[in-house]
Design a protein around this motif. Structure first.
Motif, PDB file in Angstrom:
ATOM      1  N   SER A   1       0.853  -1.186   0.000  1.00  0.00           N
ATOM      2  CA  SER A   1       0.000   0.000   0.000  1.00  0.00           C
ATOM      3  C   SER A   1       0.884   1.228   0.000  1.00  0.00           C
ATOM      4  N   LEU A   2       0.393   2.299  -0.613  1.00  0.00           N
ATOM      5  CA  LEU A   2       1.115   3.563  -0.660  1.00  0.00           C
ATOM      6  C   LEU A   2       0.366   4.591   0.163  1.00  0.00           C
ATOM      7  N   ARG A   3       1.082   5.276   1.032  1.00  0.00           N
ATOM      8  CA  ARG A   3       0.517   6.357   1.843  1.00  0.00           C
ATOM      9  C   ARG A   3       1.346   7.601   1.590  1.00  0.00           C
ATOM     10  N   VAL A   4       0.696   8.695   1.195  1.00  0.00           N
ATOM     11  CA  VAL A   4       1.365   9.983   1.040  1.00  0.00           C
ATOM     12  C   VAL A   4       0.954  10.845   2.221  1.00  0.00           C
TER      13      VAL A   4
ATOM     14  N   PRO B   1      -7.977  11.363  -0.239  1.00  0.00           N
ATOM     15  CA  PRO B   1      -8.035  11.168  -1.688  1.00  0.00           C
ATOM     16  C   PRO B   1      -8.305  12.495  -2.410  1.00  0.00           C
ATOM     17  N   GLY B   2      -7.470  12.802  -3.393  1.00  0.00           N
ATOM     18  CA  GLY B   2      -7.621  14.022  -4.179  1.00  0.00           C
ATOM     19  C   GLY B   2      -7.041  15.264  -3.531  1.00  0.00           C
ATOM     20  N   GLU B   3      -6.517  15.146  -2.310  1.00  0.00           N
ATOM     21  CA  GLU B   3      -6.000  16.303  -1.586  1.00  0.00           C
ATOM     22  C   GLU B   3      -4.523  16.540  -1.917  1.00  0.00           C
TER      23      GLU B   3
ATOM     24  N   PRO C   1      -0.792  17.597  -0.923  1.00  0.00           N
ATOM     25  CA  PRO C   1      -0.043  17.565   0.334  1.00  0.00           C
ATOM     26  C   PRO C   1       0.123  18.940   0.977  1.00  0.00           C
ATOM     27  N   PHE C   2       0.199  19.988   0.184  1.00  0.00           N
ATOM     28  CA  PHE C   2       0.317  21.350   0.713  1.00  0.00           C
ATOM     29  C   PHE C   2      -0.922  21.709   1.535  1.00  0.00           C
ATOM     30  N   ASP C   3      -2.088  21.317   1.052  1.00  0.00           N
ATOM     31  CA  ASP C   3      -3.326  21.556   1.793  1.00  0.00           C
ATOM     32  C   ASP C   3      -3.430  20.622   2.997  1.00  0.00           C
ATOM     33  N   THR C   4      -2.927  19.408   2.847  1.00  0.00           N
ATOM     34  CA  THR C   4      -2.946  18.433   3.940  1.00  0.00           C
ATOM     35  C   THR C   4      -2.223  18.967   5.157  1.00  0.00           C
ATOM     36  N   VAL C   5      -1.022  19.488   4.966  1.00  0.00           N
ATOM     37  CA  VAL C   5      -0.211  19.901   6.107  1.00  0.00           C
ATOM     38  C   VAL C   5      -0.861  21.051   6.861  1.00  0.00           C
ATOM     39  N   VAL C   6      -1.454  21.997   6.161  1.00  0.00           N
ATOM     40  CA  VAL C   6      -2.130  23.121   6.824  1.00  0.00           C
ATOM     41  C   VAL C   6      -3.333  22.600   7.614  1.00  0.00           C
ATOM     42  N   ARG C   7      -4.098  21.700   7.021  1.00  0.00           N
ATOM     43  CA  ARG C   7      -5.260  21.106   7.701  1.00  0.00           C
ATOM     44  C   ARG C   7      -4.831  20.330   8.939  1.00  0.00           C
ATOM     45  N   GLU C   8      -3.813  19.510   8.796  1.00  0.00           N
ATOM     46  CA  GLU C   8      -3.358  18.671   9.895  1.00  0.00           C
ATOM     47  C   GLU C   8      -2.785  19.494  11.053  1.00  0.00           C
ATOM     48  N   VAL C   9      -2.055  20.573  10.748  1.00  0.00           N
ATOM     49  CA  VAL C   9      -1.532  21.430  11.818  1.00  0.00           C
ATOM     50  C   VAL C   9      -2.688  21.974  12.648  1.00  0.00           C
ATOM     51  N   GLU C  10      -3.728  22.456  11.976  1.00  0.00           N
ATOM     52  CA  GLU C  10      -4.877  22.985  12.716  1.00  0.00           C
ATOM     53  C   GLU C  10      -5.585  21.886  13.507  1.00  0.00           C
TER      54      GLU C  10
END
Length: 148
Positions: A4-7, A46-48, A50-59
């Motif tokens: 499996s691949l996880r980004v 899915p479809g996100e 990574p730049f948006d992921t990191v901002v979301r995850e920090v919050e």
């Protein structure tokens, strides 16, 4: 064996000689990381981007709003049937208030003096990220080292 691949995307948030870290709660999958400190961040939806992921995850994990200022690098690791690609950004806090993540993969967020990190129970990602932050390799990649 199917792989499996996880980004995933993570933030290195350093301010006034301190780094913001999140503490992992016990996972059913990997008990070895329970209670260890990690960088704010996590897997992309899915479809996100990574730049948006990191901002979301920090919050989600810390309560802070953030802005990513630089791409530090990309790391890849294979453990069993899971291949993880980790994108690491340098960021800064732009607002919000420090708090623990409610009902998530972390149970505490805290600022730690950089000189105290070596004494924390932490995942290896913290060490990798701090090396990228300090060394800033032009290609955004560090040679693999043996586990600590």
């Amino acid at each position: 064996m199917r792989t499996s691949l996880r980004v995933a995307a993570y933030a290195v948030l350093v301010d006034d000689g301190r780094i913001l870290l999140s503490r992992l709660v016990p996972h059913l999958r990997d008990q070895s990381v329970a209670g260890r400190w990690t960088l704010p961040g996590g897997g992309t939806d899915p479809g996100e981007d990574p730049f948006d992921t990191v901002v979301r995850e920090v919050e989600e994990e810390t309560g802070h709003l953030s802005r990513m200022a630089a791409l530090l690098g990309v790391d890849s690791q294979q453990r069993g049937d899971l291949h993880t690609v980790r994108v690491l950004y340098e960021g800064e806090i732009t607002g919000g208030a420090l708090r623990a993540e409610p009902h998530g993969s972390t149970d505490l967020a805290a600022w730690h003096p950089l000189e105290a990190v070596a004494n924390l129970a932490r995942v290896e990602l913290v060490d990798l990220a701090l090396r990228l932050w300090r060394e800033r390799p032009a290609v955004g990649h560090l040679p693999k080292t043996s586990p600590r």
